[in-house]
Design an enzyme around this catalytic site. Structure first.
Site, PDB file in Angstrom:
ATOM      1  N   ASP A  91       0.796  -1.231   0.000  1.00  0.00           N
ATOM      2  CA  ASP A  91       0.000   0.000   0.000  1.00  0.00           C
ATOM      3  C   ASP A  91       0.832   1.286   0.000  1.00  0.00           C
ATOM      4  OD1 ASP A  91       1.016  -0.331   2.524  1.00  0.00           O
ATOM      5  OD2 ASP A  91      -0.890  -0.213   3.594  1.00  0.00           O
ATOM      6  N   HIS A  92       2.084   1.224   0.421  1.00  0.00           N
ATOM      7  CA  HIS A  92       2.879   2.451   0.532  1.00  0.00           C
ATOM      8  C   HIS A  92       3.531   2.841  -0.785  1.00  0.00           C
ATOM      9  CE1 HIS A  92       2.324   2.031   4.813  1.00  0.00           C
ATOM     10  NE2 HIS A  92       3.112   3.049   5.081  1.00  0.00           N
ATOM     11  N   ASP A 130       4.107  -1.174  11.247  1.00  0.00           N
ATOM     12  CA  ASP A 130       3.624   0.152  10.908  1.00  0.00           C
ATOM     13  C   ASP A 130       3.039   0.761  12.175  1.00  0.00           C
ATOM     14  OD1 ASP A 130       2.816   1.804   8.229  1.00  0.00           O
ATOM     15  OD2 ASP A 130       1.516   2.209   9.942  1.00  0.00           O
ATOM     16  N   ARG A 141      -0.372  12.801  10.154  1.00  0.00           N
ATOM     17  CA  ARG A 141       0.949  13.399  10.418  1.00  0.00           C
ATOM     18  C   ARG A 141       1.176  14.612   9.529  1.00  0.00           C
ATOM     19  NH1 ARG A 141       4.048   7.669  11.199  1.00  0.00           N
ATOM     20  NH2 ARG A 141       3.403   7.532  13.367  1.00  0.00           N
ATOM     21  N   SER A 145       6.956   7.249  12.897  1.00  0.00           N
ATOM     22  CA  SER A 145       6.852   5.964  12.215  1.00  0.00           C
ATOM     23  C   SER A 145       7.564   4.818  12.931  1.00  0.00           C
ATOM     24  CB  SER A 145       7.421   6.145  10.818  1.00  0.00           C
ATOM     25  OG  SER A 145       7.964   4.966  10.329  1.00  0.00           O
ATOM     26  N   ARG A 155       9.357   2.798  11.152  1.00  0.00           N
ATOM     27  CA  ARG A 155      10.362   2.354  10.173  1.00  0.00           C
ATOM     28  C   ARG A 155      11.700   2.037  10.840  1.00  0.00           C
ATOM     29  NH1 ARG A 155       9.976   8.275   7.436  1.00  0.00           N
ATOM     30  NH2 ARG A 155       7.836   7.553   7.458  1.00  0.00           N
TER      31      ARG A 155
HETATM   32  C1  MIC Z   1       4.118   6.427   8.254  1.00  0.00           C
HETATM   33  O1  MIC Z   1       2.955   6.763   8.335  1.00  0.00           O
HETATM   34  O2  MIC Z   1       5.060   7.157   8.601  1.00  0.00           O
HETATM   35  C2  MIC Z   1       4.432   5.062   7.706  1.00  0.00           C
HETATM   36  C3  MIC Z   1       5.040   5.246   6.384  1.00  0.00           C
HETATM   37  O3  MIC Z   1       3.251   4.322   7.541  1.00  0.00           O
HETATM   38  C4  MIC Z   1       5.329   4.373   8.703  1.00  0.00           C
HETATM   39  C5  MIC Z   1       5.935   3.133   8.237  1.00  0.00           C
HETATM   40  C6  MIC Z   1       7.045   3.358   7.298  1.00  0.00           C
HETATM   41  O4  MIC Z   1       7.867   4.247   7.493  1.00  0.00           O
HETATM   42  O5  MIC Z   1       7.132   2.559   6.359  1.00  0.00           O
HETATM   43  C7  MIC Z   1       4.715   4.091  10.061  1.00  0.00           C
HETATM   44  O6  MIC Z   1       3.866   4.835  10.472  1.00  0.00           O
HETATM   45  O7  MIC Z   1       5.172   3.193  10.767  1.00  0.00           O
HETATM   46 FE1  SF4 Z   2      -0.057   4.760   5.105  1.00  0.00          FE
HETATM   47 FE2  SF4 Z   2       1.282   5.490   7.315  1.00  0.00          FE
HETATM   48 FE3  SF4 Z   2      -0.195   7.230   5.963  1.00  0.00          FE
HETATM   49 FE4  SF4 Z   2      -1.370   5.323   7.294  1.00  0.00          FE
HETATM   50  S1  SF4 Z   2      -0.131   6.979   8.162  1.00  0.00           S
HETATM   51  S2  SF4 Z   2      -1.891   5.996   5.228  1.00  0.00           S
HETATM   52  S3  SF4 Z   2       0.017   3.632   7.024  1.00  0.00           S
HETATM   53  S4  SF4 Z   2       1.623   6.226   5.227  1.00  0.00           S
END
Ligand code: MIC
Ligand code: SF4
Length: 644
Positions: free
Chosen positions: A64-65, A119, A379, A535, A537
């Protein structure tokens, strides 16, 4: 003494430790989820552990990313994850099927079960009465292998919801209010548990909006009881057989309490560049806007989309505004198509995006220079949208949709009477985009397909006796993982290639950092409070590992990032006296002697700054298990020895 919902579920899954606030407990994990941006690394790690098949009740790999596919890298990653999933007993949600948290809620979440996901927004599952926690990829890999997952036994915060939301005020406003009161640090080490008569006025998708964005509080997770509204949702998903009622005992005890009177809430907005910088829409009403984005795992449910479609019906998006909409899943999109709401959106001039994370993670739709963008996301960290000087505001779908029409931030209550938006009695159920794993017999024949951009896990080494290293970087408070390891359309495709992605480590703060760290060989980072928020990550730990970072010394850490540092074998330390932070500068020569002994059995270690001549006491805030992990050079080495 009675138990809270969270305690009941944790108790049922407890395999190690005891129920003592602040001590480490190990829990059994029933379900796991991964997404592609963290997933490739999680599966590289799982493969490195040498376990033939997952040992969970259900593991799902989502794509999905990284769905832009501007080069071969993303498509190769999808193929890699798909092939590992098929071989190892994991269901594979194909690209286009939707955002992991939305799909998991619809199709797989089960009240009373434990879920960890690579995630940070995995707590979305708390809307269904699960203990759902965001973790690093390696923790998820270990859980897939049947290993225990460890957390600090959290404090439980009771959030009592009273009454009912007023028309056009929504679940997003509830969580923005919690953020306003508690801040992005307020939830660290805590589970946020919702109760009160207001709970039954909220449907599962609304509850999920609230638990999803609980991640922004820094909380371990958030949870709602499982009640008749949960049953109603599961029935509509044709999964009522998994329903189980879970509620807190009347005499349950909580560590903190917060009361929110739903009737008194009004539309809210989180201003740049932090989700807790909350104001009322009224305060900013009339602000000219350039862009509106509706979607993300926070606000992309059918209910949200139905409200948006209603507001857009028969109108036209303001000429100065670009409106994009990404429904959260194939199911949502299909329902909108069947119900005709999709047509309302198209008619109004919305730009439809695929059911994926998209602009939320900077994959397209970056705003214009200095652009003002209203987003229903969770975010708004600096630079995350892909435009460094953009101003990102977080708000409800209702406020977003009406503002897209007027061209200025608008209070949705100006829409007047609100119709009753009801979830349908049944959703369209079609799981044809979830590929099932091969049978045990067939699995041997499945080949794991690795593209050229997929590189191995960086090298680790046991903790040395002493560290004599340079401070290669000093940063301030609230550093997010988007600072440490930015995402976006240019960098995200490199998630499977640590040497390449490391070139962008801290690039929003100091572009020269990677080069400097590499030329130093080994070094340390100094930071302020709430270091590593955001995140899950693990790249925010693996890139520093590759660049030779041996220790990160800060005022305080965010939960998942601290765990990721430990997993990567990087020693997290905190200042015993926060004032010492000011006495250390970038470029200083730092010494930590008798380090192994201190990590083995001590609570502190003395840092000598040879450049300034000062000494500082640093706290070693690690459990017994974490100490062993660090001494052995990280969780991968530690686990390889133990899980067989
Ligand atoms: C995000 O919202 O920052 C992400 C991308 O979903 C991350 C995961 C990632 O960095 O791949 C998260 O929230 O954990
Ligand atoms: Fe995707 Fe992270 Fe954004 Fe949720 S917050 S939509 S998991 S990138």
């Amino acid at each position: 003494m009675g138990y809270t919902v969270a305690e009941k579920i944790l108790k049922e899954h407890l395999v190690e430790g005891e129920f003592k606030k602040g001590s480490e407990i190990g829990i059994r994990i029933d379900q796991t989820l991964t997404q592609d941006a963290t997933g490739t690394m999680a599966y590289i790690e799982f493969e490195a552990m040498g376990i033939p098949r997952v040992r969970t009740e259900k593991s799902v790999a989502y794509i999905d990313h990284n769905t832009l596919q501007s080069g071969f890298e993303n498509a190769d990653d999808h193929r890699f994850i798909g092939s590992v999933a098929k071989k190892r007993g994991i269901s594979f949600s194909r690209p286009g099927n939707g955002i992991c948290h939305q799909v998991h809620l619809e199709r797989f979440g089960i009240p009373g079960k434990t879920l960890i996901g690579s995630d940070s927004h995995t707590p979305t599952g708390g809307g269904l009465g699960m203990i759902a926690i965001g973790a690093g990829g390696l923790d998820v890999a270990v859980a897939m292998g049947g290993g225990t997952y460890y957390i600090t036994y959290p404090k439980i915060v009771k959030v009592e919801l009273k009454g009912k939301l007023s028309p056009w005020v929504s679940a997003k406003d509830v969580i923005l209010e919690v953020l306003r009161r508690m801040s992005v640090k307020g939830g660290v080490g805590k589970i946020i548990e919702y109760c009160g008569d207001g709970v039954k006025t909220l449907s599962v998708p609304e509850r999920a909006t609230i638990t999803n964005m609980g991640a922004e509080l820094g909380a371990t997770t958030s949870v709602f009881p499982s009640d008749e509204r949960t049953l109603e949702f599961l029935r509509a998903q044709k999964r009522e057989e998994v329903y189980k009622e879970i509620s807190a005992d009347p005499d349950a005890e909580y560590d903190e309490e917060l009361v929110i009177e739903l009737d008194k809430l009004e539309p809210l907005v989180a201003c740049p560049h932090s989700p807790d910088n909350v104001k009322t829409v009224k305060e900013l009403e009339g602000m000219k806007i350039d862009q509106v984005c509706i979607g993300s795992c926070t606000n992309s449910s059918l209910l949200d989309m139905m409200k948006v479609a209603y507001i857009l019906r028969g109108k036209t998006v303001h000429p100065d505004v670009s409106l994009s909409i990404a429904p959260g899943s194939k199911q949502v999109l299909n329902m909108l198509s069947r119900g005709g709401e999709l047509s309302d959106m198209i008619d109004a001039g919305a730009r439809l995006l695929e059911s994926a994370c998209g602009p939320c993670i900077g994959m397209g739709q970056s705003p214009n220079s200095k652009g003002v963008s209203l987003r229903t996301f969770n975010r708004n960290f600096l630079g995350r949208s892909g435009t460094k000087d953009a101003q990102i505001y977080l708000l409800s779908p209702e406020t977003a949709a009406i503002s897209a029409i007027t061209g200025v931030l608008t209070d949705p209550r100006s829409l007047g009477e609100m119709p009753q938006f009801e979830l349908p009695a049944t959703f369209i159920i079609n799981d044809n985009m979830i590929a099932l794993p091969a049978s045990k017999e067939e699995a041997d024949k499945v080949e794991v397909l690795k593209g050229p951009n997929i590189k191995s896990y960086p090298e680790t080494s046991p903790l040395p006796e002493s560290l004599h290293i340079t401070c290669s970087l000093k940063v301030g408070d609230n550093i997010t993982t988007d600072h440490i390891m930015p995402a976006g359309s240019k960098i995200l495709p490199l998630r499977s290639n640590i040497p390449e992605i490391s070139k962008y480590c801290f690039s929003v703060v100091d572009e020269k950092f990677p080069e400097r760290a590499l030329s130093l060989g080994t070094s340390a980072i100094i930071g302020g409070s709430n270091y590593g928020q955001g995140s899950s990550r693990e790249h925010a730990a693996l890139a520093p590992l590759y660049l030779g970072i041996k220790t990160v010394i800060v005022k305080s850490f965010a939960r998942i990032h601290k765990a990721n540092l430990v997993n990567a074998g990087i020693l997290p330390l905190t200042f015993a006296n926060e004032a010492d932070y000011d006495k250390i500068s970038a470029g200083d020569e730092l010494c930590l002697d008798n380090l192994r002994e201190a990590v083995k059995s001590g609570n502190t270690v003395t840092l000598k700054d040879k450049t300034s001549g000062i000494e500082a006491i640093l706290n070693i805030e690690l459990s017994e298990r974490e100490r062993e992990v660090i001494l052995e050079g990280g969780l991968l080495d530690y686990t390889r020895e133990r899980i067989k």
